[in-house]
Design a protein around this motif. Structure first.
Motif, PDB file in Angstrom:
ATOM      1  N   ILE A  79       0.831  -1.203   0.000  1.00 46.07           N
ATOM      2  CA  ILE A  79       0.000   0.000   0.000  1.00 46.07           C
ATOM      3  C   ILE A  79       0.866   1.255   0.000  1.00 46.07           C
ATOM      4  CG2 ILE A  79      -1.575   1.372   1.425  1.00 46.07           C
ATOM      5  CD1 ILE A  79      -2.947  -1.218   2.240  1.00 46.07           C
ATOM      6  N   VAL A  80       1.900   1.267   0.849  1.00 43.60           N
ATOM      7  CA  VAL A  80       2.791   2.433   0.910  1.00 43.60           C
ATOM      8  C   VAL A  80       3.498   2.642  -0.428  1.00 43.60           C
ATOM      9  CG1 VAL A  80       4.946   3.292   1.916  1.00 43.60           C
ATOM     10  CG2 VAL A  80       3.154   2.400   3.405  1.00 43.60           C
ATOM     11  N   ALA A  81       4.015   1.560  -1.007  1.00 42.58           N
ATOM     12  CA  ALA A  81       4.716   1.676  -2.288  1.00 42.58           C
ATOM     13  C   ALA A  81       3.783   2.190  -3.376  1.00 42.58           C
ATOM     14  CB  ALA A  81       5.304   0.320  -2.683  1.00 42.58           C
ATOM     15  N   PHE A  82       2.539   1.709  -3.379  1.00 37.61           N
ATOM     16  CA  PHE A  82       1.562   2.136  -4.382  1.00 37.61           C
ATOM     17  C   PHE A  82       1.250   3.623  -4.250  1.00 37.61           C
ATOM     18  CE2 PHE A  82      -2.991   2.898  -5.285  1.00 37.61           C
ATOM     19  CZ  PHE A  82      -2.967   2.714  -6.656  1.00 37.61           C
ATOM     20  N   LEU A  83       0.949   4.075  -3.033  1.00 36.62           N
ATOM     21  CA  LEU A  83       0.574   5.468  -2.830  1.00 36.62           C
ATOM     22  C   LEU A  83       1.745   6.416  -3.057  1.00 36.62           C
ATOM     23  CD1 LEU A  83      -1.789   5.123   0.267  1.00 36.62           C
ATOM     24  CD2 LEU A  83      -2.425   5.564  -2.107  1.00 36.62           C
ATOM     25  N   LEU A  84       2.935   6.024  -2.624  1.00 35.56           N
ATOM     26  CA  LEU A  84       4.098   6.881  -2.867  1.00 35.56           C
ATOM     27  C   LEU A  84       4.417   6.936  -4.353  1.00 35.56           C
ATOM     28  CD1 LEU A  84       6.518   6.018   0.090  1.00 35.56           C
ATOM     29  CD2 LEU A  84       4.793   7.813  -0.083  1.00 35.56           C
ATOM     30  N   GLY A  85       4.174   5.845  -5.069  1.00 30.38           N
ATOM     31  CA  GLY A  85       4.373   5.848  -6.522  1.00 30.38           C
ATOM     32  C   GLY A  85       3.436   6.810  -7.216  1.00 30.38           C
ATOM     33  N   ILE A  86       2.190   6.861  -6.752  1.00 31.40           N
ATOM     34  CA  ILE A  86       1.220   7.807  -7.319  1.00 31.40           C
ATOM     35  C   ILE A  86       1.700   9.234  -7.111  1.00 31.40           C
ATOM     36  CG2 ILE A  86      -1.116   8.739  -7.050  1.00 31.40           C
ATOM     37  CD1 ILE A  86      -2.100   5.972  -6.455  1.00 31.40           C
TER      38      ILE A  86
END
Length: 344
Positions: free
Chosen positions: A167-174
């Motif tokens: 989840i963290v990786a996904f949101l930081l990627g956005i």
């Protein structure tokens, strides 16, 4: 289960955090050799002194988790649905939306874009980590069901093992924030998996060999270690953050705005959800409070590991600590004042 009254450290946590800010900034400005020395005590971009302090924060909390209690989860399945749905399907994403709106939008004239993205990263790290320790305090202050509170913490910790990093990786990627997956996964392993396993095996061995009464005595030895570890970590962080704070004291207030709004938002969502489903108040209150509160010890640890002690992300997670207690006590009062709107 913890006492229904908060200890002096928990009750005045915001005061201690403010004192740590002043102490840390003073050390950074007047004893610059101290942060310089700490900066050399690193391995794989992880500060060794901070890593030790973080373990002192997290390990005692993991000792308290009785995973055998998960078998009782079916008794309050609706409450767990509220908890898990709010914490993992709603909270991380609303945190990203609210923090982005303010830190990269409304406050864009006051916060440089690059620093704003670092603050956003810290907010995301907070939003993806539901509380595992202080929720016991909030639950007891609202006369929450202790068995249910224990179960929801255990279930959230298991989900945390698998969901936090993606989840963290996904949101930081956005948010166009570059984070190496290996560093993020290593942080979760170091600061969640390892202390969780250590706590589990310590608990199991002591209860089996010495009995539950001895285990409770052993647990009492860690009474204030978690908070002391947190406060010492904050002094170290702010010894690195001194210049940023002195040059931009307004940033502390600006970061606090989306964090406070997000806390009230998530509490409202979970609390209303529980009321619609007509859950008893002893379940509804802790179900709403665990999402509103954050596992800020983990967020601080991961922010330091990913972005460094001097990063805006680390500062944002510390602001989360600063606002946590007064905001959560306000929500406790709201929960207690609305008890009669739920089934007995």
């Amino acid at each position: 289960m913890e006492s229904e009254e908060m200890g002096i450290f928990e009750r005045y946590l915001t005061v201690w955090v403010i004192l740590c800010i002043i102490t840390g900034v003073g050390i950074g400005q007047f004893i610059p050799a101290f942060p310089a020395l700490l900066n050399r005590l690193q391995y794989a971009q992880v500060s060794l002194p901070v890593a030790v302090l973080i373990w002192l924060m997290i390990y005692p909390m993991m000792l308290r988790i009785d995973f055998s209690s998960i078998i009782r989860a079916t008794r309050e399945i609706k409450g767990l649905a509220v908890t898990c749905g709010t914490n993992w399907l709603i909270k991380p994403f609303t945190m990203y939306i609210v923090a982005s709106f303010f830190l990269l939008g409304v406050f864009s004239n006051l916060i440089p874009p690059e620093l704003g993205r670092e603050y956003l990263a810290g907010a995301v790290l907070l939003g993806a980590a539901p509380c595992t320790a202080m929720v016991f305090v909030w639950s007891s202050l609202t006369r929450g069901d202790p068995a249910y509170t224990l179960v929801q913490v255990a279930v959230n910790d298991i989900i945390l093992l698998f969901a936090y990093a993606p989840i963290v990786a996904f949101l930081l990627g956005i948010g166009n924030i570059q984070v190496p997956y290996d560093t993020l996964i290593l942080s979760v392993v170091l600061f969640v998996v390892v202390p969780l396993l250590a706590g589990y095996f310590t608990r199991r061995r002591l209860i089996t060999s010495r009995g539950p009464e001895y285990f409770q005595e052993f647990l009492g030895k860690f009474e204030n270690i978690t908070v002391m570890g947190l406060l010492l970590t904050l002094i170290i962080i702010f010894s690195f953050q001194g210049r940023v704070i002195i040059e931009n004291p307004l940033h502390i207030c600006l970061i606090a705005v989306p964090l406070i709004i997000q806390t009230f938002l998530i509490f409202t969502v979970a609390y209303l959800w529980a009321r619609i489903w007509r859950l008893r108040h002893a379940v509804a209150a802790p179900a709403a409070l665990i999402g509103a509160s954050n596992f800020f010890e983990l967020a601080v640890a991961v922010a330091i590991s990913l972005f460094g002690l001097q990063s805006g992300a680390a500062l944002a997670t510390v602001v989360g600590v600063l606002v946590e207690v007064p905001v959560m006590l306000t929500l406790v009062r709201i929960a207690n004042a609305t008890r009669d709107r739920f089934p007995a």
